[in-house]
Design a protein around this motif. Structure first.
Motif, mmCIF file in Angstrom:
data_model
loop_
_atom_site.group_PDB
_atom_site.id
_atom_site.type_symbol
_atom_site.label_atom_id
_atom_site.label_comp_id
_atom_site.label_asym_id
_atom_site.label_seq_id
_atom_site.Cartn_x
_atom_site.Cartn_y
_atom_site.Cartn_z
ATOM 1 N N UNK A 1 40.752 10.866 -20.658
ATOM 2 C CA UNK A 1 40.227 10.115 -20.178
ATOM 3 C C UNK A 1 38.565 10.111 -20.145
ATOM 4 N N UNK A 2 37.898 8.692 -20.603
ATOM 5 C CA UNK A 2 36.526 8.823 -20.524
ATOM 6 C C UNK A 2 35.695 8.947 -18.685
ATOM 7 N N UNK A 3 35.734 9.643 -18.084
ATOM 8 C CA UNK A 3 35.594 9.974 -16.774
ATOM 9 C C UNK A 3 34.540 10.810 -15.737
ATOM 10 N N UNK A 4 33.025 9.663 -16.151
ATOM 11 C CA UNK A 4 32.016 10.781 -16.090
ATOM 12 C C UNK A 4 31.669 11.081 -14.246
ATOM 13 N N UNK A 5 30.709 11.682 -14.116
ATOM 14 C CA UNK A 5 30.747 12.411 -13.063
ATOM 15 C C UNK A 5 29.587 11.815 -12.987
ATOM 16 N N UNK A 6 28.420 11.250 -11.496
ATOM 17 C CA UNK A 6 27.076 10.608 -12.104
ATOM 18 C C UNK A 6 26.362 11.441 -10.829
ATOM 19 N N UNK A 7 25.177 12.141 -10.573
ATOM 20 C CA UNK A 7 24.884 12.744 -9.917
ATOM 21 C C UNK A 7 23.232 12.179 -9.856
ATOM 22 N N UNK A 8 23.154 10.692 -9.509
ATOM 23 C CA UNK A 8 21.449 10.442 -9.850
ATOM 24 C C UNK A 8 20.916 9.899 -8.222
ATOM 25 N N UNK A 9 19.010 9.793 -8.033
ATOM 26 C CA UNK A 9 18.377 9.175 -7.666
ATOM 27 C C UNK A 9 18.163 8.141 -8.084
ATOM 28 N N UNK A 10 17.645 6.737 -7.599
ATOM 29 C CA UNK A 10 17.246 5.398 -7.905
ATOM 30 C C UNK A 10 16.803 5.289 -7.274
ATOM 31 N N UNK A 11 14.855 5.628 -7.728
ATOM 32 C CA UNK A 11 13.177 5.793 -7.191
ATOM 33 C C UNK A 11 13.510 4.365 -7.369
ATOM 34 N N UNK A 12 12.757 4.269 -6.099
ATOM 35 C CA UNK A 12 12.364 2.309 -5.972
ATOM 36 C C UNK A 12 10.780 2.655 -6.981
ATOM 37 N N UNK A 13 10.138 1.633 -6.965
ATOM 38 C CA UNK A 13 8.218 1.578 -7.070
ATOM 39 C C UNK A 13 8.240 -0.203 -6.909
ATOM 40 N N UNK A 14 8.658 -0.838 -6.701
ATOM 41 C CA UNK A 14 8.638 -2.314 -6.194
ATOM 42 C C UNK A 14 8.776 -2.539 -4.876
ATOM 43 N N UNK A 15 8.196 -3.325 -4.366
ATOM 44 C CA UNK A 15 7.622 -4.235 -2.596
ATOM 45 C C UNK A 15 8.099 -2.265 -1.628
#
Length: 189
Positions: free
Chosen positions: A112-126
């Protein structure tokens, strides 16, 4: 006399090696430390809601295929994309940017369409400007809501843990561009 000096010198060196000086701390591989010494206060749970924009089309895509899938796959198994996607307050790409999702996703399912996700959420606000948390998990893109783990972070998200829920807001079948709502529940100090 010289022979006696050498014997005495060798005896002293052997004694020092065999019996280290007392009062010195022995090397310790790991030890407990107090939270306060790291500046850690009370742990809190925060909820973040933002939109992730995966742009494959146009002159400035934010998602680029770096490994194509083999020709004989129906699910895209083996394909990998590197991303630097905008995170915005609203579903429109023109809304305020609060960070970037940087990492990759790969088609990891043959059935099926199954992704392995590896990510950093890098914040730039507040107050979260410069802080990140890391998401890792399986994203079954055709499920209404997908859940992935928050496995760590930096800055204000040191020692972070939790989860994110992703739900597709819009997807353009022709271009592949997608906007996904993320709700993140993060325990951090």
């Amino acid at each position: 006399m010289a022979k006696l000096f050498h014997i005495l010198l060798i005896s002293i060196l052997l004694f020092l090696v065999a019996f280290p000086a007392t009062g010195e701390e022995e090397h310790i591989f790991g030890k407990s430390i107090k939270r306060k010494s790291m500046g850690l206060k009370k742990e809190k749970l925060s909820h973040f809601k933002f939109y992730w924009h995966d742009i494959l089309s146009g002159s400035k895509p934010t998602s680029m295929m770096i490994i194509p899938p083999p020709k004989n796959t129906t699910t895209g198994f083996g394909q990998m994309n590197m991303i630097d996607n905008a995170l915005t307050l609203g579903p429109e790409l023109s809304s305020k940017i609060v960070g970037r999702a940087q990492g990759f996703y790969a088609s990891a399912s043959q059935n099926d369409v199954g992704l392995m996700m590896v990510m950093n959420f890098a914040f730039v606000e507040g107050k979260y400007n410069g802080s990140t948390f890391t998401v890792l998990g399986r994203n079954s893109v055709f499920e209404k809501v997908r859940e992935m783990a928050v496995i760590g972070g930096s800055g204000l998200f040191r020692f972070a843990r939790g989860y994110v829920q992703a739900s597709t807001h819009s997807w353009d079948m022709k271009t592949g561009d997608a906007t996904v709502q993320y709700d993140a529940y993060v325990l951090h100090y």
